[in-house]
Every structure is written in structure tokens, then in C-alpha cells.
Design a protein around this motif. Structure first.
Motif, PDB file in Angstrom:
ATOM      1  N   PRO A  27      -2.117  31.461  77.068  1.00 38.02           N
ATOM      2  CA  PRO A  27      -2.730  31.274  78.393  1.00 38.02           C
ATOM      3  C   PRO A  27      -4.251  31.368  78.399  1.00 38.02           C
ATOM      4  O   PRO A  27      -4.893  30.965  79.370  1.00 38.02           O
ATOM      5  CB  PRO A  27      -2.118  32.413  79.230  1.00 38.02           C
ATOM      6  CG  PRO A  27      -0.887  32.824  78.496  1.00 38.02           C
ATOM      7  CD  PRO A  27      -1.175  32.598  77.062  1.00 38.02           C
ATOM      8  N   GLU A  28      -4.834  31.892  77.322  1.00 35.60           N
ATOM      9  CA  GLU A  28      -6.292  32.000  77.236  1.00 35.60           C
ATOM     10  C   GLU A  28      -6.967  30.677  76.895  1.00 35.60           C
ATOM     11  O   GLU A  28      -8.193  30.559  77.022  1.00 35.60           O
ATOM     12  CB  GLU A  28      -6.696  33.012  76.160  1.00 35.60           C
ATOM     13  CG  GLU A  28      -6.281  34.429  76.414  1.00 35.60           C
ATOM     14  CD  GLU A  28      -6.692  35.344  75.268  1.00 35.60           C
ATOM     15  OE1 GLU A  28      -7.862  35.256  74.834  1.00 35.60           O
ATOM     16  OE2 GLU A  28      -5.855  36.137  74.805  1.00 35.60           O
ATOM     17  N   GLY A  66     -10.475  35.660  79.744  1.00 35.25           N
ATOM     18  CA  GLY A  66      -9.203  35.038  79.388  1.00 35.25           C
ATOM     19  C   GLY A  66      -8.280  35.983  78.650  1.00 35.25           C
ATOM     20  O   GLY A  66      -7.053  35.851  78.714  1.00 35.25           O
ATOM     21  N   ASN A  67      -8.852  36.986  77.955  1.00 37.48           N
ATOM     22  CA  ASN A  67      -8.033  37.925  77.191  1.00 37.48           C
ATOM     23  C   ASN A  67      -7.264  38.907  78.073  1.00 37.48           C
ATOM     24  O   ASN A  67      -6.507  39.731  77.581  1.00 37.48           O
ATOM     25  CB  ASN A  67      -8.914  38.675  76.183  1.00 37.48           C
ATOM     26  CG  ASN A  67      -8.132  39.335  75.068  1.00 37.48           C
ATOM     27  OD1 ASN A  67      -8.376  40.488  74.733  1.00 37.48           O
ATOM     28  ND2 ASN A  67      -7.197  38.616  74.469  1.00 37.48           N
ATOM     29  N   MET A  68      -7.437  38.800  79.399  1.00 34.74           N
ATOM     30  CA  MET A  68      -6.596  39.577  80.314  1.00 34.74           C
ATOM     31  C   MET A  68      -5.135  39.157  80.198  1.00 34.74           C
ATOM     32  O   MET A  68      -4.233  39.946  80.446  1.00 34.74           O
ATOM     33  CB  MET A  68      -7.067  39.399  81.760  1.00 34.74           C
ATOM     34  CG  MET A  68      -8.392  40.062  82.072  1.00 34.74           C
ATOM     35  SD  MET A  68      -8.893  39.850  83.802  1.00 34.74           S
ATOM     36  CE  MET A  68      -7.690  40.893  84.641  1.00 34.74           C
ATOM     37  N   LYS A 126      -0.018  28.903  84.802  1.00 27.00           N
ATOM     38  CA  LYS A 126      -0.744  29.684  85.801  1.00 27.00           C
ATOM     39  C   LYS A 126      -2.241  29.655  85.510  1.00 27.00           C
ATOM     40  O   LYS A 126      -3.067  29.520  86.428  1.00 27.00           O
ATOM     41  CB  LYS A 126      -0.232  31.126  85.803  1.00 27.00           C
ATOM     42  CG  LYS A 126      -0.914  32.028  86.806  1.00 27.00           C
ATOM     43  CD  LYS A 126      -0.322  33.439  86.758  1.00 27.00           C
ATOM     44  CE  LYS A 126      -1.051  34.362  87.729  1.00 27.00           C
ATOM     45  NZ  LYS A 126      -0.490  35.741  87.687  1.00 27.00           N
ATOM     46  N   ALA A 127      -2.606  29.771  84.241  1.00 28.43           N
ATOM     47  CA  ALA A 127      -4.023  29.739  83.863  1.00 28.43           C
ATOM     48  C   ALA A 127      -4.653  28.388  84.188  1.00 28.43           C
ATOM     49  O   ALA A 127      -5.813  28.317  84.614  1.00 28.43           O
ATOM     50  CB  ALA A 127      -4.172  30.048  82.370  1.00 28.43           C
ATOM     51  N   LEU A 128      -3.898  27.315  83.996  1.00 32.21           N
ATOM     52  CA  LEU A 128      -4.416  25.980  84.303  1.00 32.21           C
ATOM     53  C   LEU A 128      -4.738  25.827  85.788  1.00 32.21           C
ATOM     54  O   LEU A 128      -5.626  25.053  86.158  1.00 32.21           O
ATOM     55  CB  LEU A 128      -3.410  24.912  83.893  1.00 32.21           C
ATOM     56  CG  LEU A 128      -3.307  24.551  82.411  1.00 32.21           C
ATOM     57  CD1 LEU A 128      -2.257  23.475  82.216  1.00 32.21           C
ATOM     58  CD2 LEU A 128      -4.647  24.076  81.862  1.00 32.21           C
ATOM     59  N   GLU A 129      -4.003  26.556  86.616  1.00 31.43           N
ATOM     60  CA  GLU A 129      -4.211  26.475  88.068  1.00 31.43           C
ATOM     61  C   GLU A 129      -5.365  27.344  88.554  1.00 31.43           C
ATOM     62  O   GLU A 129      -5.753  27.270  89.712  1.00 31.43           O
ATOM     63  CB  GLU A 129      -2.921  26.891  88.785  1.00 31.43           C
ATOM     64  CG  GLU A 129      -1.749  25.948  88.518  1.00 31.43           C
ATOM     65  CD  GLU A 129      -0.424  26.528  88.992  1.00 31.43           C
ATOM     66  OE1 GLU A 129      -0.422  27.682  89.486  1.00 31.43           O
ATOM     67  OE2 GLU A 129       0.602  25.827  88.857  1.00 31.43           O
TER      68      GLU A 129
END
Length: 272
Positions: free
Chosen positions: A138-139, A95-97, A73-76
């Protein structure tokens, strides 16, 4: 030292949340809660890691699939390349969310990023050798964007991850797997077991002694800095998700925090 009430609630609420994410039975929850209680003999950062290890022994690594789903998801999600130090710090803390429950209250899907609190971060303009201790898997796209900007400022950056899994944190094997995908051309290093960059294990001491600055992500690394109070210059990057680490720097829940370690310690001990 007596645990602050907020921190005690955070520890138990997080492990209860994790247990239900893993569909633990009543008997398994009893074992997890008992093990979590026994972790109070350790400093805060170690207690979180110890209680997580007990949970894994009882019901397994409940976030192994989740962390990769969140990474995809982060990559998108489009990430603009930072044009200034403030941009880089905002991106890193944004990103730390990505996280699991913090105190059983933090939910990523409801989180809103506030303002950036930057205290004592001018050290990042100096250049030199840096270790950048990463946090959640994900970060990583956000971390690599920030780390590449630090390279432009003259830093020789090495990304560091622990070997042992913890919640949705990236392990060293995770980091090595995705580094090429993220076009990372800097260094990579592993810390043994669940040792953080601030622990007193020999490998962490050696890494800290060979660099000019340590940058670390997330609440666990911030807690480890407070627990072990290393002498080396450090910048802590995190999103304020719990009251003690927010109030220590004058932040509100949801704010991004980039703070020199000495300033964080002063805040924890009685205010900036």
C-alpha cells in the motif's frame, strides 16, 4: 548476542497477531510459536523472515487479500506531489503507516503521524544512480511520488522488491503489476527469495555495488542494515513504530524517520 526485550516481544507478539488474523487453531499456534522460538538463532531481520515463512507453511499467506485492499485504499487517498526534499521524505515515511501489527501493539487505524526526523539526508541532493528498496504494497503510491521527485534531483532510480511474500510487503510481481498503473518510468529489479537489499546474497551485493546510493523503506530493511552493516551509503526511511528504532534517532513513536545508515548505527550502539 542476547535479544533486547522489546525486540523479543515484538517478534512473538507480531506472529501471535498474525496467527489470529489467520484463524489458527491451538495446534497451529503451537507450531508457529515453536518455529518463532527457533528463529532466534538468526540475526533479527532474518528471524522475522524465517518465522513468517514458518507461519505461511502452517496456515498460509494470511495477508494476501489484505494488502491489495489496503493498496486500493491508498490509491483513493490524495497525495500531493512533493515540492521539496523535506516534502518527499515526509510523503515516503507517511506511506509507512500502512503495516500489520508491530510488536502486537501497532495498529494502522489508530496510528498518528508525528514530525519528520531527517538526519544526514543531504546525500539525496547529489544525484547519481539509486536503488530504492520498497516495503509494503500500500505504500507504493507514496514511494513512486518520492522516487519521481528524486528523479528531478538528478537520480536514476530503480525500484527493488523481493520475490518472496512477507506480511503485506510488495513482491516483485506485485511491483511489476502496479508500476504502469502508477506511471512509473524508472527501473525495476527483483531480489531472490526473501533476500533484502542489505543481505549478503550475490544479487543484493551486485545491486549495491552498481549504484551511488541505496534508499530503503520500512523496519525490516532498517533491521537488515543494522544486522549486516553494508559499506555502501544508505538512507533508511521508516515510521517509528517500535521503541528501539525510535530511540536510536531521538524520535517518538509515530514520527517519520529519514536517516543516514551510519547515523542509525551510531544511535543503535549508544546514542547520536
Amino acid at each position: 548476542m542476547k535479544w533486547p526485550e522489546d525486540c523479543l516481544r515484538c517478534l512473538f507478539d507480531a506472529r501471535i497477531y498474525d496467527a489470529y488474523q489467520g484463524n489458527a487453531t491451538d495446534k497451529e499456534i503451537q507450531l508457529i510459536i515453536g518455529g518463532t522460538a527457533s528463529s532466534l538463532q538468526f540475526p533479527k531481520s532474518k528471524a522475522f523472515r524465517y518465522s513468517w515463512r514458518i507461519l505461511k507453511d502452517v496456515i498460509g499467506d494470511v495477508y494476501q487479500r489484505t494488502k491489495w485492499e489496503l493498496f486500493k485504499k491508498a490509491l483513493e487517498t490524495p497525495i500531493e506531489y512533493p515540492k521539496s526534499l523535506e516534502d518527499a521524505l515526509r510523503i515516503a515515511t507517511l506511506g509507512n503507516m500502512y503495516d500489520t501489527a508491530v510488536g502486537g501493539q501497532y495498529r494502522m487505524q489508530n496510528a498518528k503521524y508525528g514530525k519528520l526526523i531527517a538526519l544526514g539526508t543531504d546525500l539525496l541532493l547529489n544525484g547519481g544512480k539509486m536503488v530504492y528498496a520498497i516495503d509494503n504494497l500500500p505504500e507504493l503510491p507514496y514511494d513512486v511520488a518520492a522516487a519521481k521527485f528524486f528523479q528531478r534531483l538528478g537520480w536514476e532510480v530503480t525500484l527493488v522488491a523481493r520475490e518472496e511474500s512477507y506480511e503485506i510487503d510488495a513482491t516483485y510481481s506485485d511491483l511489476a503489476e502496479v508500476a504502469q498503473l502508477l506511471n512509473w518510468d524508472g527501473g525495476l529489479e527483483a531480489l531472490p527469495s526473501d533476500c533484502t537489499i542489505y543481505d549478503r546474497c550475490d544479487e543484493a551485493k551486485e545491486l549495491r555495488s552498481n549504484v551511488d546510493l541505496i534508499v530503503s523503506k520500512g523496519l525490516l530493511n532498517a533491521d537488515a542494515y543494522i544486522d549486516f552493516q553494508p559499506s555502501e551509503p544508505s538512507i533508511l526511511l521508516y515510521m517509528a513504530k517500535c521503541r528501539p528504532l525510535a530511540e536510536a534517532v531521538g524520535a517518538e513513536i509515530g514520527d517519520g524517520v529519514a536517516v543516514l545508515g551510519e547515523i542509525l548505527l551510531k544511535g543503535v550502539k549508544g546514542g547520536i
